[in-house]
Design a protein around this motif. Structure first.
Motif, PDB file in Angstrom:
ATOM      1  N   PRO B  66      18.772 -37.567  48.656  1.00  9.43           N
ATOM      2  CA  PRO B  66      18.083 -36.368  48.181  1.00  9.43           C
ATOM      3  C   PRO B  66      18.075 -35.257  49.233  1.00  9.43           C
ATOM      4  O   PRO B  66      17.962 -35.528  50.422  1.00  9.43           O
ATOM      5  CB  PRO B  66      16.652 -36.853  47.923  1.00  9.43           C
ATOM      6  CG  PRO B  66      16.625 -38.335  48.112  1.00  9.43           C
ATOM      7  CD  PRO B  66      17.843 -38.701  48.859  1.00  9.43           C
ATOM      8  N   GLU B  81      14.758 -38.689  52.154  1.00 11.75           N
ATOM      9  CA  GLU B  81      14.725 -40.111  52.516  1.00 11.75           C
ATOM     10  C   GLU B  81      16.040 -40.841  52.279  1.00 11.75           C
ATOM     11  O   GLU B  81      16.147 -41.668  51.395  1.00 11.75           O
ATOM     12  CB  GLU B  81      13.637 -40.804  51.724  1.00 11.75           C
ATOM     13  CG  GLU B  81      12.330 -40.091  51.855  1.00 11.75           C
ATOM     14  CD  GLU B  81      11.154 -40.993  51.638  1.00 11.75           C
ATOM     15  OE1 GLU B  81      11.333 -42.216  51.499  1.00 11.75           O
ATOM     16  OE2 GLU B  81      10.060 -40.464  51.623  1.00 11.75           O
ATOM     17  N   SER B 149      18.475 -27.094  37.982  1.00  9.36           N
ATOM     18  CA  SER B 149      17.518 -27.950  38.669  1.00  9.36           C
ATOM     19  C   SER B 149      16.128 -27.617  38.177  1.00  9.36           C
ATOM     20  O   SER B 149      15.916 -26.609  37.510  1.00  9.36           O
ATOM     21  CB  SER B 149      17.587 -27.742  40.186  1.00  9.36           C
ATOM     22  OG  SER B 149      17.230 -26.420  40.507  1.00  9.36           O
ATOM     23  N   GLY B 150      15.172 -28.487  38.494  1.00  6.90           N
ATOM     24  CA  GLY B 150      13.759 -28.219  38.213  1.00  6.90           C
ATOM     25  C   GLY B 150      13.056 -28.085  39.550  1.00  6.90           C
ATOM     26  O   GLY B 150      13.501 -27.306  40.394  1.00  6.90           O
ATOM     27  N   PHE B 151      11.991 -28.886  39.770  1.00  8.63           N
ATOM     28  CA  PHE B 151      11.322 -28.810  41.076  1.00  8.63           C
ATOM     29  C   PHE B 151      12.213 -29.396  42.157  1.00  8.63           C
ATOM     30  O   PHE B 151      11.970 -29.205  43.350  1.00  8.63           O
ATOM     31  CB  PHE B 151       9.934 -29.475  41.048  1.00  8.63           C
ATOM     32  CG  PHE B 151       9.927 -30.959  40.817  1.00  8.63           C
ATOM     33  CD1 PHE B 151      10.377 -31.846  41.784  1.00  8.63           C
ATOM     34  CD2 PHE B 151       9.432 -31.477  39.631  1.00  8.63           C
ATOM     35  CE1 PHE B 151      10.354 -33.218  41.562  1.00  8.63           C
ATOM     36  CE2 PHE B 151       9.399 -32.849  39.408  1.00  8.63           C
ATOM     37  CZ  PHE B 151       9.863 -33.711  40.382  1.00  8.63           C
ATOM     38  N   SER B 152      13.256 -30.125  41.734  1.00  9.88           N
ATOM     39  CA  SER B 152      14.266 -30.639  42.664  1.00  9.88           C
ATOM     40  C   SER B 152      15.538 -30.824  41.857  1.00  9.88           C
ATOM     41  O   SER B 152      15.554 -30.571  40.653  1.00  9.88           O
ATOM     42  CB  SER B 152      13.835 -31.985  43.269  1.00  9.88           C
ATOM     43  OG  SER B 152      14.159 -33.059  42.391  1.00  9.88           O
ATOM     44  N   HIS B 153      16.616 -31.256  42.532  1.00  6.89           N
ATOM     45  CA  HIS B 153      17.797 -31.649  41.754  1.00  6.89           C
ATOM     46  C   HIS B 153      17.422 -32.848  40.899  1.00  6.89           C
ATOM     47  O   HIS B 153      16.437 -33.548  41.151  1.00  6.89           O
ATOM     48  CB  HIS B 153      18.982 -31.942  42.675  1.00  6.89           C
ATOM     49  CG  HIS B 153      18.712 -32.929  43.762  1.00  6.89           C
ATOM     50  ND1 HIS B 153      18.677 -34.285  43.542  1.00  6.89           N
ATOM     51  CD2 HIS B 153      18.440 -32.770  45.079  1.00  6.89           C
ATOM     52  CE1 HIS B 153      18.427 -34.908  44.671  1.00  6.89           C
ATOM     53  NE2 HIS B 153      18.268 -34.009  45.628  1.00  6.89           N
ATOM     54  N   TYR B 154      18.214 -33.082  39.867  1.00  4.45           N
ATOM     55  CA  TYR B 154      17.912 -34.174  38.953  1.00  4.45           C
ATOM     56  C   TYR B 154      18.226 -35.526  39.607  1.00  4.45           C
ATOM     57  O   TYR B 154      18.945 -35.597  40.595  1.00  4.45           O
ATOM     58  CB  TYR B 154      18.712 -34.006  37.656  1.00  4.45           C
ATOM     59  CG  TYR B 154      18.502 -32.670  36.981  1.00  4.45           C
ATOM     60  CD1 TYR B 154      17.265 -32.032  37.006  1.00  4.45           C
ATOM     61  CD2 TYR B 154      19.553 -32.015  36.330  1.00  4.45           C
ATOM     62  CE1 TYR B 154      17.074 -30.806  36.384  1.00  4.45           C
ATOM     63  CE2 TYR B 154      19.370 -30.785  35.714  1.00  4.45           C
ATOM     64  CZ  TYR B 154      18.131 -30.181  35.742  1.00  4.45           C
ATOM     65  OH  TYR B 154      17.948 -28.965  35.139  1.00  4.45           O
ATOM     66  N   GLU B 155      17.675 -36.572  39.015  1.00  6.17           N
ATOM     67  CA  GLU B 155      17.886 -37.933  39.548  1.00  6.17           C
ATOM     68  C   GLU B 155      18.251 -38.873  38.399  1.00  6.17           C
ATOM     69  O   GLU B 155      17.701 -39.960  38.258  1.00  6.17           O
ATOM     70  CB  GLU B 155      16.619 -38.420  40.270  1.00  6.17           C
ATOM     71  CG  GLU B 155      16.353 -37.742  41.597  1.00  6.17           C
ATOM     72  CD  GLU B 155      17.299 -38.187  42.720  1.00  6.17           C
ATOM     73  OE1 GLU B 155      18.172 -39.041  42.480  1.00  6.17           O
ATOM     74  OE2 GLU B 155      17.148 -37.659  43.837  1.00  6.17           O
ATOM     75  N   MET B 156      19.217 -38.429  37.582  1.00  4.71           N
ATOM     76  CA  MET B 156      19.537 -39.183  36.378  1.00  4.71           C
ATOM     77  C   MET B 156      20.168 -40.543  36.659  1.00  4.71           C
ATOM     78  O   MET B 156      20.226 -41.393  35.773  1.00  4.71           O
ATOM     79  CB  MET B 156      20.461 -38.375  35.471  1.00  4.71           C
ATOM     80  CG  MET B 156      19.766 -37.163  34.896  1.00  4.71           C
ATOM     81  SD  MET B 156      20.762 -36.362  33.617  1.00  4.71           S
ATOM     82  CE  MET B 156      20.574 -37.528  32.280  1.00  4.71           C
ATOM     83  N   HIS B 158      18.857 -42.769  38.158  1.00  5.33           N
ATOM     84  CA  HIS B 158      17.789 -43.772  38.206  1.00  5.33           C
ATOM     85  C   HIS B 158      17.093 -43.982  36.862  1.00  5.33           C
ATOM     86  O   HIS B 158      16.006 -44.567  36.810  1.00  5.33           O
ATOM     87  CB  HIS B 158      16.785 -43.397  39.306  1.00  5.33           C
ATOM     88  CG  HIS B 158      17.389 -43.434  40.671  1.00  5.33           C
ATOM     89  ND1 HIS B 158      17.409 -44.572  41.448  1.00  5.33           N
ATOM     90  CD2 HIS B 158      18.064 -42.493  41.381  1.00  5.33           C
ATOM     91  CE1 HIS B 158      18.040 -44.318  42.584  1.00  5.33           C
ATOM     92  NE2 HIS B 158      18.454 -43.062  42.566  1.00  5.33           N
ATOM     93  N   ILE B 159      17.716 -43.535  35.775  1.00  8.24           N
ATOM     94  CA  ILE B 159      17.142 -43.841  34.453  1.00  8.24           C
ATOM     95  C   ILE B 159      17.148 -45.352  34.223  1.00  8.24           C
ATOM     96  O   ILE B 159      17.877 -46.084  34.895  1.00  8.24           O
ATOM     97  CB  ILE B 159      17.911 -43.137  33.298  1.00  8.24           C
ATOM     98  CG1 ILE B 159      19.376 -43.593  33.236  1.00  8.24           C
ATOM     99  CG2 ILE B 159      17.803 -41.630  33.426  1.00  8.24           C
ATOM    100  CD1 ILE B 159      20.089 -43.166  31.953  1.00  8.24           C
TER     101      ILE B 159
END
Lengths: 296, 296
Positions: B66, B81, B149-156, B158-159
């Motif tokens: 991230p 992290e 993006s929203g408040f951060s880049h997406y994390e798709m 980890h769906i």
């Protein structure tokens, strides 16, 4: 003067408002046959214009779906494959053309998301998701005052959640069976337990199952859109204690992986109920009309 | 002259290019300790400027994550992290400040999505998703030339997919165990079967399990972002026959519910491999630099 239509499967709420979205007249019209419903809608706007001695500048429509939301496409404002057969192929643009003002169309949930971003829970939320859990499940997204979409509006109500451990219900979605809407919308709850969630004791397993599925939706929205705020509305969300259970499930799924000030411990600020209550829809429709004026 | 850095966990590709993104010099630098790696990067840019007798106007960074991608936030350009401990908290802005030009940072997958939209599979795709399946799983999204993006880049990556029927593997994700990345990234395949997917016979069950999970990802991307095109890249996607299996699984999940010309029968046009191959990353970084210039 702005016009707004919140078009639902059983009723349409119509209203006129000034540029501050302050409503001066409002009515509820049953959603019956398109000819009849649109005649009543147009009649409302004509009377409102003459009573207020003011002309409409635009009409915003926050509609049930699926509906064409791409202004560049030939099917903009057209209702697609709804179970309401008489409404298939109906075009808001065509039906409202005699009013003679621009008509801007988006989904009911994108409208509600816009209203909540302007007035409600998401005042400081640049990106906001609005979820409705009722006869169906829909998710709207806005970013900086604009509804988001791709080749169409999103269809997040049809994601595939993992099955809750004790849940063997086959699901009600005509297209996907046990997608989220098929498992967790109001009709699925009633088919499974014979009554609405709010009538079942708080220790009934239905509450945990529902929270499991909606917690997965919150998790999925967070990973796929990272919105600054998620608002949960619709009839099922009026069940006491449900939002607290959803927050707990969603937080467990997120597992602390995404970090941002918006994601507070416990998600009390992140996952909220609509501040505008049942007004989100019609105010969203009026806000769509206002955004249309601003674009010109 | 534009500078680009494709920063990966094991190596950084650096390049300079003109405004048409035509690369005039390129190098590969191992990702070791930050001090050493950035010294080599800065050295490359200094030599390129003197050899081409031309000044850099901006540097685009397409980074592993991230990473902070919000230009308005104080942690813009900071690596969060990562398991690469020496890189935690490292800031591209700080480390590249001595070059004296604007530095724009986004994720490796958003960069690749941008490159594919400009040059590749998504030439006519207003909204495009780029997926990488390698040591991790990441998804980038661009709309009309801008990363989303929203408040951060997406994390798709980890769906939570539904578990494939025959798959009891516990998953490798340190945060979520059996999320998509934990079940279907390269290391999960090797932990499960002892070898990479491309080394396993085409009738080995590993192929169907992998396609099941990635088919669910394609389905989920379509419902949540409705992109006009989905590009599948990364090492695992080089496995012969995999993309065909994924298309079949995704099409079955979609169940014909969403209709649009972009969603062709069989999904051959909708779900494709990167047209730029392994070049998507560095060209994306250079395109980020060009977009930065255009914003000023």
């Amino acid at each position: 003067m702005l016009g707004g239509i919140e078009a639902g499967g059983t009723k349409c709420v119509v209203a006129v408002a000034d540029d501050d979205l302050s409503i001066s007249a409002q009515a509820t019209i049953p959603t019956t046959e398109p000819d009849e419903t649109f005649a009543s809608i147009i009649n409302f706007f004509e009377r409102a214009q003459s009573e207020h001695a003011s002309d409409l500048t635009a009409i915003g429509v926050a509609s049930f779906g699926p509906v064409g939301v791409d202004p560049a496409a030939s099917n903009y404002g057209e209702i697609f494959e709804t179970p309401k057969l008489a409404w298939r192929g109906v075009s808001y643009q065509d039906r409202l053309s005699q009013v003679g003002v621009p008509v801007i169309i988006d989904t009911d949930v994108n409208g509600a998301a816009l209203a909540e971003q302007i007035y409600g829970a998401g005042k400081s939320a640049e990106t906001l998701a609005y979820v409705t859990v009722g006869t169906g499940i829909g998710v709207g997204l806005v970013k900086a005052g604009k509804p988001l979409s791709g080749f169409s509006h999103y269809e997040m109500g049809h994601i595939l959640p993992r099955r809750a451990e004790s849940d063997t219900f086959e699901g009600l979605c005509p297209s996907h069976g046990d997608c989220l809407e098929g498992l967790a919308a109001g009709p699925a709850i009633e088919a499974r337990w014979g009554q609405p969630l709010s009538d079942l004791n708080s220790d009934h397993p239905a509450h945990d199952i529902e929270a499991d599925y909606l917690g997965q939706l919150v998790h999925s929205i967070t990973l796929t859109h990272a919105p600054h705020s998620i608002v949960l509305g619709g009839g099922v969300m009026k069940t006491e204690g449900l939002i607290e259970r959803i927050r707990a499930k969603a937080e467990r799924h997120l597992g602390g992986y995404m970090k941002h000030a918006a994601l507070d411990a416990g998600l009390q600020n992140y996952v909220t109920k609509p501040k505008l209550g049942d007004k989100s829809g019609i105010i969203g429709a009026l806000a769509l009309a206002r955004a249309c004026n601003a674009d010109e």
